[in-house]
Write a protein that holds these residues in place. Structure first.
Motif, short mmCIF file in Angstrom:
data_model
loop_
_atom_site.label_atom_id
_atom_site.label_comp_id
_atom_site.label_asym_id
_atom_site.label_seq_id
_atom_site.Cartn_x
_atom_site.Cartn_y
_atom_site.Cartn_z
N LEU A 52 0.84 -1.19 0.00
CA LEU A 52 0.00 0.00 0.00
C LEU A 52 0.87 1.24 0.00
N SER A 53 0.31 2.32 -0.53
CA SER A 53 1.01 3.60 -0.40
C SER A 53 0.95 4.02 1.07
N ALA B 22 -1.96 3.21 3.66
CA ALA B 22 -1.61 2.43 4.85
C ALA B 22 -2.09 3.13 6.11
N LEU B 23 -1.91 4.45 6.17
CA LEU B 23 -2.36 5.21 7.34
C LEU B 23 -3.88 5.18 7.46
N LYS B 24 -4.58 5.19 6.31
CA LYS B 24 -6.04 5.07 6.35
C LYS B 24 -6.45 3.69 6.87
N GLN B 25 -5.68 2.67 6.48
CA GLN B 25 -6.00 1.30 6.88
C GLN B 25 -5.91 1.13 8.40
N LEU C 61 4.02 2.64 13.61
CA LEU C 61 4.74 1.54 12.97
C LEU C 61 4.67 1.64 11.45
N VAL C 62 3.53 2.08 10.93
CA VAL C 62 3.41 2.25 9.48
C VAL C 62 4.47 3.22 8.98
N ARG C 63 4.63 4.34 9.65
CA ARG C 63 5.65 5.32 9.24
C ARG C 63 7.05 4.74 9.40
N SER D 111 -3.12 -7.22 7.74
CA SER D 111 -2.19 -7.05 8.86
C SER D 111 -0.92 -6.36 8.40
N LEU D 112 -0.45 -5.38 9.18
CA LEU D 112 0.81 -4.70 8.89
C LEU D 112 1.94 -5.72 8.89
#
Length: 648
Positions: free
Chosen positions: A142-143, A147-150, A160-162, A180-181
């Motif tokens: 994901l972009s 990803a942040l929206k997810q 963690l996404v960042r 799942s991340l």
């Protein structure tokens, strides 16, 4: 289509079309290899089995037999656990998850209550259902924005996404309906995940910082083979039986309460007794071996640590300085060596004073992160059995051998047999950690190696494990949990005498520079007691036991006075004895003495009073022996004097 070139461990080179997967490459070699494969590694970077490869390089195919292959299996298990947690608890949020050689964990947070240990079996059942359904773990990219929206609504996952974003892209795994991340490389499906165990839950601070929220960490493990899982669970059970934190609570030895200070041990009377016996033993041993014991402050001017180099090389492990308001800054000491340098420097020293041996049970403070604290093994306040010898250069090897012989003598008294030697050298490429003086490093490292060779002792060599000021000999042992740790150390130091401009007047009347040898015989009191608790399983040998004798009168009315008389005689002889005067049944009192691992239990009744005898039961034995009180006293004195070792 572009071709990619891959070099295999045997040196052979093959070409494949861009977009080839590790699984494809394994199949091209053999079907059996493909069946065992779990991931690929290209130029040190690990890729999933079915991830398309866009660059060639040196390739390794990781299999079920590799340690890294086990890490991939456990990362897969962590993803499945997150999936069933998300399905079971609508409001759950996720912190970090990780897998390593010990197992895997998932950090969680719930608004109403945390996940309890009672719920682990149910979660395991749901994981097993996913395994049986052969659920897939489909890699999704994901972009960063998507990803942040997810993960919207989960503050931990947003961080963690960042953290995991690379080139504005973030990896996720689709597991059924759950996205799942991605933390680590996983298997493409759950089929191999047949043998796992959710072990326990415990608190864990977010990002390991005590200022952050406390999350709930679920610990677990997984293996490819059933036998390996069963062996691991057996090992963990043995570790639990030896865990010094559990035994310390059972025997009322010590406690650590984060509410009054994380990493700060409170020694209860029983634990303080064990510690006191060790301290007296060490001081007497060192004094008899030519050491002068000193006492120095736990505070020192920060400028001293700047001179020593600790502030530059060790600052992150030191507490913040205390501004005294008059330009002076005081620091809680993380090391005792600058203090002993002040002892040396207080007088003019002659060659006749050398070797000058200084020792101290020195209290120190380390700024350990909350997540690293563990019972007595990792604390923020500790007392080191520390010693420093100032020698002339031609005395180095002889003094090194004397220290080593003393160390091994101490090990013999504590019945420590499982250890090995490690010569720790600098990493010459790490110029930030180690000060630059090739001549000094080469000379000092060859001296230590020469001394070990002369003694004929086996050792391993480890680059990058030296102290910042010099090479060292480490004595390595293992905790009950199987973790390797340093129990003792001898360090050679040419640097600090230079920085503090130390001198001695030589036989020629001129000033010369001494060399400093740092040594710790038994580490800190905290870590050593933790080690002993685990080695003995809390059943201390008689000389160390907090209570050595428990006397139980059959009847308080008839035999209590006799019991108390014996108790006074034992205490007068320096034996740690007490009378159990509780109005409980005899069987219960005897079992209680065994539970508390008291070396000797004496039962006294009519026969004992009449014949001035005692009925003696040793810890761990079912039978009792009747003997005279005088004979028992001689026996326990010999037991203590011989450090409770078996006679040769």
């Amino acid at each position: 289509m572009a071709q990619l070139s891959f070099e295999f461990p045997d040196g052979s080179v093959k070409e494949f079309a861009a977009g080839v997967t590790t699984e494809d490459i394994a199949k091209s070699i053999s079907i059996s290899l493909a069946k065992k494969s779990v991931a690929g590694k290209v130029d040190g970077q690990t890729f999933g089995l079915t991830t398309p490869l866009q660059k060639g390089g040196k390739i390794e195919i990781l299999t079920k037999d590799d340690a890294e292959g086990l890490t991939v299996l456990r990362a897969t298990a962590a993803q499945l656990l997150k999936a069933v947690l998300a399905d079971s608890f609508m409001d759950i949020r996720f912190g970090e998850s990780a897998s390593d050689e010990d197992g895997f964990f998932v950090d969680t947070d719930k608004q109403d209550r945390q996940v309890s240990a009672d719920e682990l079996d149910g979660l395991a059942d749901k994981m097993n259902q996913l395994v049986k359904s052969d659920v897939k773990l489909e890699r999704k990219v994901l972009s960063l924005e998507d990803a942040l929206k997810q993960v919207d609504g989960d503050p931990y996952q947003a961080v963690l996404v960042r953290k995991f974003a690379k080139d504005d892209q973030v990896v996720f795994y689709q597991i059924g309906d759950y996205l799942s991340l991605g933390e680590g490389v996983v298997l493409p499906d759950a089929k191999p995940l047949k043998f796992f165990k959710l072990l326990s839950v415990a608190g864990a601070y977010w990002e390991g910082k005590s200022s952050n929220p406390m999350l709930q960490r679920i610990y677990a493990t997984a293996f490819f083979k059933k036998d390996d899982l069963e062996a691991d669970l057996k090992k963990r059970q043995e570790a639990r039986e030896r865990d010094h934190r559990v035994i310390g609570n059972q025997l009322d030895l010590f406690f650590v309460d984060p509410k009054v200070g994380a990493g700060l041990a409170y020694w209860m009377p029983n634990g303080a007794t064990v510690r006191r016996v060790i301290e007296r033993y060490i001081i007497d041993k060192e004094v008899n071996n030519g050491y002068q014991h000193v006492v120095t402050p736990v505070l020192m001017n920060l400028d001293v640590y700047k001179t020593s180099g600790h502030w530059a090389h060790y600052r992150e492990d030191m507490f913040p300085p205390m501004d005294m308001g008059d330009g002076e800054e005081l620091e809680l000491r993380p090391m005792n060596c600058p203090s002993h340098i002040q002892i040396y420097n207080h007088h003019i020293r002659s060659y006749r004073d050398l070797p000058m041996r200084v020792a101290e049970l020195g209290m120190m403070h380390r700024f350990e992160k909350s997540g690293a604290l563990s019972g007595l093994q990792r604390v923020r306040e500790m007392t080191l059995n520390d010693g420093h010898t100032f020698v002339a250069p031609d005395q180095i090897q002889e003094e090194f051998k004397k220290i080593l012989h003393l160390m091994m003598d101490v090990y013999n008294d504590f019945d420590i047999k499982e250890y090995h030697f490690r010569l720790s050298y600098r990493d010459p490429k790490n110029t930030e950690k180690y000060f630059a003086n090739d001549e000094m490093w080469n000379k000092s490292q060859s001296m230590l190696k020469g001394a070990m060779d002369e003694l004929g002792l086996d050792y391993v060599e480890a680059e990058g494990e030296a102290a910042f000021y010099g090479p060292k000999l480490d004595v390595q042992t293992y905790t009950a949990l199987g973790n390797e740790e340093t129990l003792s150390t001898i360090q050679l130091d040419f640097m600090l005498p230079e920085r503090f401009d130390l001198h001695y007047v030589g036989e020629d009347g001129k000033e010369h520079r001494p060399v400093m040898i740092h040594r710790g015989l038994v580490s800190t009191m905290e870590r050593f007691v933790a080690y002993l608790i685990e080695q003995y399983k809390g059943a201390f040998p008689t000389w160390l036991a907090p209570k050595q004798v428990k006397i139980i009168p059959v009847s308080e009315e008839k035999h209590g006075d006799y019991a108390r008389k014996l108790n006074e005689q034992l205490k007068a002889a320096g034996i740690r004895s007490e009378v159990d005067e509780r109005a409980e049944k005899m069987g219960y009192l005897i079992r209680d003495a065994q539970t508390h691992k008291i070396p000797y239990t004496l039962v006294v009744g009519d026969e004992e009073v009449k014949n001035n005898n005692v009925s003696v039961r040793r810890y761990g034995q079912d039978d009792s022996n009747s003997e005279s009180f005088e004979a028992f006293t001689d026996q326990i004195k010999a037991d203590i004097a011989n450090y409770s070792r078996e006679a040769d």
